[in-house]
Each structure stands twice: as structure tokens, then as C-alpha cells.
Design a protein around this motif. Structure first.
Motif, PDB file in Angstrom:
ATOM      1  N   ASP A  76       0.849  -1.191   0.000  1.00 21.10           N
ATOM      2  CA  ASP A  76       0.000   0.000   0.000  1.00 21.10           C
ATOM      3  C   ASP A  76       0.880   1.235   0.000  1.00 21.10           C
ATOM      4  O   ASP A  76       1.785   1.350   0.827  1.00 21.10           O
ATOM      5  CB  ASP A  76      -0.879   0.039   1.261  1.00 21.10           C
ATOM      6  CG  ASP A  76      -1.903  -1.082   1.271  1.00 21.10           C
ATOM      7  OD1 ASP A  76      -2.742  -1.105   0.367  1.00 21.10           O
ATOM      8  OD2 ASP A  76      -1.846  -1.931   2.187  1.00 21.10           O
ATOM      9  N   VAL A  77       0.614   2.142  -0.922  1.00 18.92           N
ATOM     10  CA  VAL A  77       1.363   3.397  -1.001  1.00 18.92           C
ATOM     11  C   VAL A  77       0.387   4.539  -0.742  1.00 18.92           C
ATOM     12  O   VAL A  77      -0.609   4.684  -1.461  1.00 18.92           O
ATOM     13  CB  VAL A  77       2.030   3.562  -2.389  1.00 18.92           C
ATOM     14  CG1 VAL A  77       2.756   4.895  -2.493  1.00 18.92           C
ATOM     15  CG2 VAL A  77       3.001   2.412  -2.649  1.00 18.92           C
ATOM     16  N   THR A  78       0.648   5.305   0.299  1.00 18.31           N
ATOM     17  CA  THR A  78      -0.233   6.432   0.637  1.00 18.31           C
ATOM     18  C   THR A  78       0.589   7.696   0.769  1.00 18.31           C
ATOM     19  O   THR A  78       1.775   7.647   1.106  1.00 18.31           O
ATOM     20  CB  THR A  78      -0.961   6.174   1.974  1.00 18.31           C
ATOM     21  OG1 THR A  78       0.019   5.894   2.982  1.00 18.31           O
ATOM     22  CG2 THR A  78      -1.895   4.980   1.873  1.00 18.31           C
ATOM     23  N   GLU A 106      -6.374  14.808  -5.776  1.00 17.14           N
ATOM     24  CA  GLU A 106      -7.366  13.817  -6.193  1.00 17.14           C
ATOM     25  C   GLU A 106      -8.380  13.575  -5.071  1.00 17.14           C
ATOM     26  O   GLU A 106      -9.598  13.614  -5.294  1.00 17.14           O
ATOM     27  CB  GLU A 106      -6.668  12.504  -6.576  1.00 17.14           C
ATOM     28  CG  GLU A 106      -7.631  11.461  -7.123  1.00 17.14           C
ATOM     29  CD  GLU A 106      -6.940  10.167  -7.554  1.00 17.14           C
ATOM     30  OE1 GLU A 106      -5.699  10.077  -7.472  1.00 17.14           O
ATOM     31  OE2 GLU A 106      -7.660   9.233  -7.967  1.00 17.14           O
ATOM     32  N   VAL A 112     -10.829  12.519   2.669  1.00 14.64           N
ATOM     33  CA  VAL A 112     -10.627  11.557   1.585  1.00 14.64           C
ATOM     34  C   VAL A 112      -9.179  11.668   1.100  1.00 14.64           C
ATOM     35  O   VAL A 112      -8.708  12.762   0.791  1.00 14.64           O
ATOM     36  CB  VAL A 112     -11.587  11.820   0.404  1.00 14.64           C
ATOM     37  CG1 VAL A 112     -11.354  10.808  -0.708  1.00 14.64           C
ATOM     38  CG2 VAL A 112     -13.034  11.770   0.873  1.00 14.64           C
ATOM     39  N   ARG A 113      -8.473  10.540   1.079  1.00 16.24           N
ATOM     40  CA  ARG A 113      -7.081  10.514   0.612  1.00 16.24           C
ATOM     41  C   ARG A 113      -6.956   9.394  -0.419  1.00 16.24           C
ATOM     42  O   ARG A 113      -7.383   8.268  -0.176  1.00 16.24           O
ATOM     43  CB  ARG A 113      -6.108  10.226   1.755  1.00 16.24           C
ATOM     44  CG  ARG A 113      -6.189  11.193   2.923  1.00 16.24           C
ATOM     45  CD  ARG A 113      -5.506  12.498   2.677  1.00 16.24           C
ATOM     46  NE  ARG A 113      -4.057  12.404   2.794  1.00 16.24           N
ATOM     47  CZ  ARG A 113      -3.229  13.414   2.480  1.00 16.24           C
ATOM     48  NH1 ARG A 113      -3.717  14.552   2.004  1.00 16.24           N
ATOM     49  NH2 ARG A 113      -1.941  13.285   2.612  1.00 16.24           N
ATOM     50  N   ALA A 114      -6.370   9.716  -1.553  1.00 13.38           N
ATOM     51  CA  ALA A 114      -6.189   8.713  -2.603  1.00 13.38           C
ATOM     52  C   ALA A 114      -4.819   8.056  -2.449  1.00 13.38           C
ATOM     53  O   ALA A 114      -3.850   8.705  -2.050  1.00 13.38           O
ATOM     54  CB  ALA A 114      -6.309   9.374  -3.967  1.00 13.38           C
ATOM     55  N   GLY A 115      -4.734   6.787  -2.747  1.00 13.16           N
ATOM     56  CA  GLY A 115      -3.468   6.074  -2.684  1.00 13.16           C
ATOM     57  C   GLY A 115      -3.388   5.018  -3.766  1.00 13.16           C
ATOM     58  O   GLY A 115      -4.296   4.908  -4.602  1.00 13.16           O
ATOM     59  N   LYS A 116      -2.309   4.262  -3.752  1.00 18.27           N
ATOM     60  CA  LYS A 116      -2.135   3.196  -4.733  1.00 18.27           C
ATOM     61  C   LYS A 116      -1.885   1.886  -4.004  1.00 18.27           C
ATOM     62  O   LYS A 116      -1.443   1.872  -2.862  1.00 18.27           O
ATOM     63  CB  LYS A 116      -0.914   3.504  -5.622  1.00 18.27           C
ATOM     64  CG  LYS A 116      -1.177   4.561  -6.665  1.00 18.27           C
ATOM     65  CD  LYS A 116       0.083   4.891  -7.445  1.00 18.27           C
ATOM     66  CE  LYS A 116       1.037   5.702  -6.602  1.00 18.27           C
ATOM     67  NZ  LYS A 116       2.234   6.171  -7.336  1.00 18.27           N
ATOM     68  N   SER A 117      -2.168   0.798  -4.684  1.00 17.40           N
ATOM     69  CA  SER A 117      -1.833  -0.495  -4.106  1.00 17.40           C
ATOM     70  C   SER A 117      -1.293  -1.396  -5.205  1.00 17.40           C
ATOM     71  O   SER A 117      -1.655  -1.262  -6.372  1.00 17.40           O
ATOM     72  CB  SER A 117      -3.062  -1.121  -3.455  1.00 17.40           C
ATOM     73  OG  SER A 117      -4.030  -1.411  -4.423  1.00 17.40           O
ATOM     74  N   PHE A 118      -0.393  -2.280  -4.809  1.00 15.01           N
ATOM     75  CA  PHE A 118       0.212  -3.220  -5.751  1.00 15.01           C
ATOM     76  C   PHE A 118       0.132  -4.612  -5.151  1.00 15.01           C
ATOM     77  O   PHE A 118       0.617  -4.839  -4.050  1.00 15.01           O
ATOM     78  CB  PHE A 118       1.679  -2.849  -6.015  1.00 15.01           C
ATOM     79  CG  PHE A 118       1.860  -1.474  -6.589  1.00 15.01           C
ATOM     80  CD1 PHE A 118       1.799  -1.255  -7.951  1.00 15.01           C
ATOM     81  CD2 PHE A 118       2.050  -0.385  -5.752  1.00 15.01           C
ATOM     82  CE1 PHE A 118       1.938   0.023  -8.480  1.00 15.01           C
ATOM     83  CE2 PHE A 118       2.200   0.898  -6.264  1.00 15.01           C
ATOM     84  CZ  PHE A 118       2.138   1.099  -7.631  1.00 15.01           C
ATOM     85  N   LEU A 135       8.286   1.434  -5.858  1.00 20.87           N
ATOM     86  CA  LEU A 135       6.845   1.667  -5.964  1.00 20.87           C
ATOM     87  C   LEU A 135       6.413   2.972  -5.319  1.00 20.87           C
ATOM     88  O   LEU A 135       5.298   3.424  -5.544  1.00 20.87           O
ATOM     89  CB  LEU A 135       6.077   0.491  -5.331  1.00 20.87           C
ATOM     90  CG  LEU A 135       6.352  -0.872  -5.959  1.00 20.87           C
ATOM     91  CD1 LEU A 135       5.593  -1.952  -5.210  1.00 20.87           C
ATOM     92  CD2 LEU A 135       5.956  -0.891  -7.430  1.00 20.87           C
TER      93      LEU A 135
END
Lengths: 84, 84
Positions: B8-10, B19, B38-44, B68
Motif C-alpha cells: 500500500d502506497v499512501t 485527487e 478523503v485521501r487517494a493512494g495506490k496499491s500493488f 513503488l
């Protein structure tokens, strides 16, 4: 009450994931071996005012379907951030 | 063994998240009230070949830091996907 919720948005099985594929292809040259099936996704953390946690999760699930994901190609799931 | 891992990348606290802010601003007009931060993040998601799960998590953590995420503005954490 205010509940911390995380919505995870991932590509459905079988949908091409160029970002994940690019990362996977780059890994061996960077010294990482034995890593496969890299899939990129998105996550959204938010605080939701609701009567209880299951209501907050239901609001998040509706939000995820209507706004945060494209249901044609993506799956969205809501979970409590409090549980880690 | 092959272990399913999620990274998880936040965004770090205090880093602007356009965003997330845009989503938050759109919510009341779409019928969603009482949602904040609200906070947007990425996941791999990936499968890692390793001797045990803690080795797989260590590989994922190194990968997350080096590739990442941007450690200046983002936090990255690795967790097992098997635990849900």
C-alpha cells in the motif's frame, strides 16, 4: 460516530494491466527475482459519519460503485481502516 | 513457497492530495454527506517466491521503498494478502 474506511479498487481478473506488467518486467534488472502477477490498483481512505460501522461500510460500498470505480473493469471493496 | 503480498502506497500526512480533495468536494452534490478526509493512494498486489512469509514481506518492503513509492512524499507498507 466517525469511522475510518478504506475502499480498495482493483482491476478485474483478465483485464490487461499495463502498469503492473511494466513493473514486473523491470524487476529482474533491478535485482528483484521471483516476483510475479504484479497488479496495480487504487485505494481511497476516508472518514464516514454513520450510526455504526456496518452503515459506514454500506455508504462506502455505494460510493465505491458509483464514483470510485469503473464496475465494467474494476472490483471495489470497502473495509474498516481501524482493523488495520 | 509463493506468497501473495500487497504493498500500500499512501501520501504522507500534510502532503496535498488534489485527487482526494476533488472527490471530497464532489460528494455532497452526488448525495453523499458526512464524508471527510478523503485521501487517494495506490496499491500493488504481487506473488513473491520466498522461504517464508517474513522474507517475502521484507522483499516487498525493499521493492516498495526503491520502486513503488517516492519516500519523500509517500509511505509504503507491505502486508500479506492471504490474511485478507
Amino acid at each position: 460516530m466517525n469511522y475510518p474506511i478504506i475502499v480498495d479498487v482493483t482491476l478485474r481478473e483478465g483485464i490487461a494491466d499495463p502498469e503492473g506488467a511494466t513493473i514486473e518486467r523491470a524487476l529482474p534488472a533491478l535485482g528483484f527475482n521471483g516476483i510475479s502477477h504484479v497488479r496495480a490498483g487504487k485505494s481511497f481512505r476516508m472518514n464516514i459519519d454513520a450510526e455504526d460501522e456496518s452503515s459506514a461500510l454500506a455508504i462506502a460500498a455505494a460510493l465505491a460503485q458509483r464514483l470510485l470505480s469503473n464496475p465494467v473493469i474494476e472490483n471495489a471493496t470497502a473495509r474498516s481502516a481501524a482493523k488495520g
